[in-house]
Design a protein around this motif. Structure first.
Motif, PDB file in Angstrom:
ATOM      1  N   HIS A   1       0.858  -1.181   0.000  1.00  0.00           N
ATOM      2  CA  HIS A   1       0.000   0.000   0.000  1.00  0.00           C
ATOM      3  C   HIS A   1       0.895   1.231   0.000  1.00  0.00           C
ATOM      4  N   LEU A   2       0.639   2.151  -0.913  1.00  0.00           N
ATOM      5  CA  LEU A   2       1.396   3.392  -1.023  1.00  0.00           C
ATOM      6  C   LEU A   2       0.456   4.558  -0.740  1.00  0.00           C
ATOM      7  N   TRP A   3       0.855   5.402   0.217  1.00  0.00           N
ATOM      8  CA  TRP A   3       0.047   6.542   0.641  1.00  0.00           C
ATOM      9  C   TRP A   3       0.867   7.810   0.482  1.00  0.00           C
ATOM     10  N   LEU A   4       0.465   8.678  -0.435  1.00  0.00           N
ATOM     11  CA  LEU A   4       1.135   9.949  -0.685  1.00  0.00           C
ATOM     12  C   LEU A   4       0.667  10.961   0.349  1.00  0.00           C
ATOM     13  N   GLN A   5       1.609  11.562   1.083  1.00  0.00           N
ATOM     14  CA  GLN A   5       1.269  12.471   2.175  1.00  0.00           C
ATOM     15  C   GLN A   5       1.149  13.924   1.715  1.00  0.00           C
ATOM     16  N   HIS A   6       0.471  14.148   0.621  1.00  0.00           N
ATOM     17  CA  HIS A   6       0.350  15.495   0.070  1.00  0.00           C
ATOM     18  C   HIS A   6      -1.029  15.691  -0.542  1.00  0.00           C
ATOM     19  N   THR A   7      -1.462  16.953  -0.602  1.00  0.00           N
ATOM     20  CA  THR A   7      -2.783  17.267  -1.144  1.00  0.00           C
ATOM     21  C   THR A   7      -2.722  17.970  -2.497  1.00  0.00           C
ATOM     22  N   SER A   8      -1.547  18.045  -3.082  1.00  0.00           N
ATOM     23  CA  SER A   8      -1.425  18.692  -4.386  1.00  0.00           C
ATOM     24  C   SER A   8      -0.642  17.830  -5.374  1.00  0.00           C
ATOM     25  N   ALA A   9      -0.622  16.532  -5.107  1.00  0.00           N
ATOM     26  CA  ALA A   9      -0.020  15.546  -6.001  1.00  0.00           C
ATOM     27  C   ALA A   9      -0.895  14.306  -5.927  1.00  0.00           C
ATOM     28  N   SER A  10      -0.608  13.300  -6.759  1.00  0.00           N
ATOM     29  CA  SER A  10      -1.451  12.107  -6.780  1.00  0.00           C
ATOM     30  C   SER A  10      -0.634  10.880  -7.165  1.00  0.00           C
ATOM     31  N   LEU A  11      -1.245   9.714  -6.929  1.00  0.00           N
ATOM     32  CA  LEU A  11      -0.671   8.437  -7.348  1.00  0.00           C
ATOM     33  C   LEU A  11      -1.696   7.686  -8.191  1.00  0.00           C
ATOM     34  N   THR A  12      -1.216   6.990  -9.198  1.00  0.00           N
ATOM     35  CA  THR A  12      -2.091   6.159 -10.016  1.00  0.00           C
ATOM     36  C   THR A  12      -1.261   5.065 -10.678  1.00  0.00           C
ATOM     37  N   ILE A  13      -1.950   4.120 -11.263  1.00  0.00           N
ATOM     38  CA  ILE A  13      -1.317   3.076 -12.075  1.00  0.00           C
ATOM     39  C   ILE A  13      -1.727   3.344 -13.511  1.00  0.00           C
ATOM     40  N   ASN A  14      -0.732   3.362 -14.422  1.00  0.00           N
ATOM     41  CA  ASN A  14      -1.062   3.589 -15.824  1.00  0.00           C
ATOM     42  C   ASN A  14       0.096   3.129 -16.696  1.00  0.00           C
ATOM     43  N   GLU A  15       0.040   3.492 -17.950  1.00  0.00           N
ATOM     44  CA  GLU A  15       1.010   3.113 -18.983  1.00  0.00           C
ATOM     45  C   GLU A  15       2.448   3.375 -18.538  1.00  0.00           C
ATOM     46  N   ASN A  16       3.313   2.366 -18.707  1.00  0.00           N
ATOM     47  CA  ASN A  16       4.710   2.523 -18.320  1.00  0.00           C
ATOM     48  C   ASN A  16       5.674   2.594 -19.501  1.00  0.00           C
ATOM     49  N   ALA A  17       5.174   2.418 -20.716  1.00  0.00           N
ATOM     50  CA  ALA A  17       6.076   2.323 -21.867  1.00  0.00           C
ATOM     51  C   ALA A  17       6.125   3.612 -22.694  1.00  0.00           C
ATOM     52  N   ASP A  18       4.989   4.128 -23.068  1.00  0.00           N
ATOM     53  CA  ASP A  18       4.950   5.283 -23.953  1.00  0.00           C
ATOM     54  C   ASP A  18       4.750   6.558 -23.143  1.00  0.00           C
ATOM     55  N   PRO A  19       5.762   7.422 -23.065  1.00  0.00           N
ATOM     56  CA  PRO A  19       5.645   8.648 -22.269  1.00  0.00           C
ATOM     57  C   PRO A  19       4.571   9.610 -22.769  1.00  0.00           C
ATOM     58  N   SER A  20       4.088   9.431 -24.007  1.00  0.00           N
ATOM     59  CA  SER A  20       3.041  10.332 -24.499  1.00  0.00           C
ATOM     60  C   SER A  20       1.747  10.164 -23.702  1.00  0.00           C
ATOM     61  N   VAL A  21       1.542   8.995 -23.090  1.00  0.00           N
ATOM     62  CA  VAL A  21       0.372   8.802 -22.235  1.00  0.00           C
ATOM     63  C   VAL A  21       0.433   9.762 -21.049  1.00  0.00           C
ATOM     64  N   ARG A  22       1.608   9.890 -20.444  1.00  0.00           N
ATOM     65  CA  ARG A  22       1.759  10.786 -19.298  1.00  0.00           C
ATOM     66  C   ARG A  22       1.617  12.250 -19.729  1.00  0.00           C
TER      67      ARG A  22
END
Length: 146
Positions: A44-65
């Motif tokens: 479990h990963l918990w980000l201790q900030h209110t102006s950033a986020s965590l998600t799971i998504n595409e890891n190969a093509d940087p254009s997705v990000r």
């Protein structure tokens, strides 16, 4: 498989990232060699900030990000006249909204000492501030030891 409960918690401090979406999978795995000790469990990963986020998504093509950043900047525009919370700049309230939309936590399964991410999946940090600074993530491993 042994029947040994395994728990580990640590705080990972990420270096400051520029605004945008960033693949941080290798940083997380590198900071948690204890993952290899888990036969079956969860991270479990918990980000201790209110102006950033965590998600799971595409890891190969940087254009997705890049497209994620474009979408959120289009959807939650800065300098909107109805924002009151702008004490730290025009990106202040939009960053909080983006964080709430994306979320600040992810939970990943572990099997045989490895995260069970799909072939094209990675852990993504959404940095929603122009000057966000270092970010802290509380990582909690739980499961059965190998």
């Amino acid at each position: 498989m042994t029947n040994n409960p395994f728990w580990h918690s640590d705080t990972i401090t990420l270096r400051p990232y520029p605004r945008g979406f960033h693949l941080i999978t290798d940083e997380i795995i590198g900071a948690l060699p204890q993952i290899r000790e888990v036969e079956v469990g969860l991270l479990h990963l918990w980000l201790q900030h209110t102006s950033a986020s965590l998600t799971i998504n595409e890891n190969a093509d940087p254009s997705v990000r890049t497209d994620l950043e474009s979408y959120f900047n289009h959807t939650v525009r800065e300098d909107s006249s109805y924002f009151i919370h702008t004490y730290e700049g025009s990106d202040d309230m939009p960053a909080h909204i983006k964080s709430s939309m994306m979320g600040c936590e992810v939970t990943l399964p572990i099997q045989q000492g490895e995260l069970q991410l799909g072939t094209w999946q990675g852990i993504i940090l959404g940095e929603h501030r122009n000057q966000g600074g270092a970010r802290r993530i509380v990582a909690t491993l739980q499961g059965m030891a190998r």
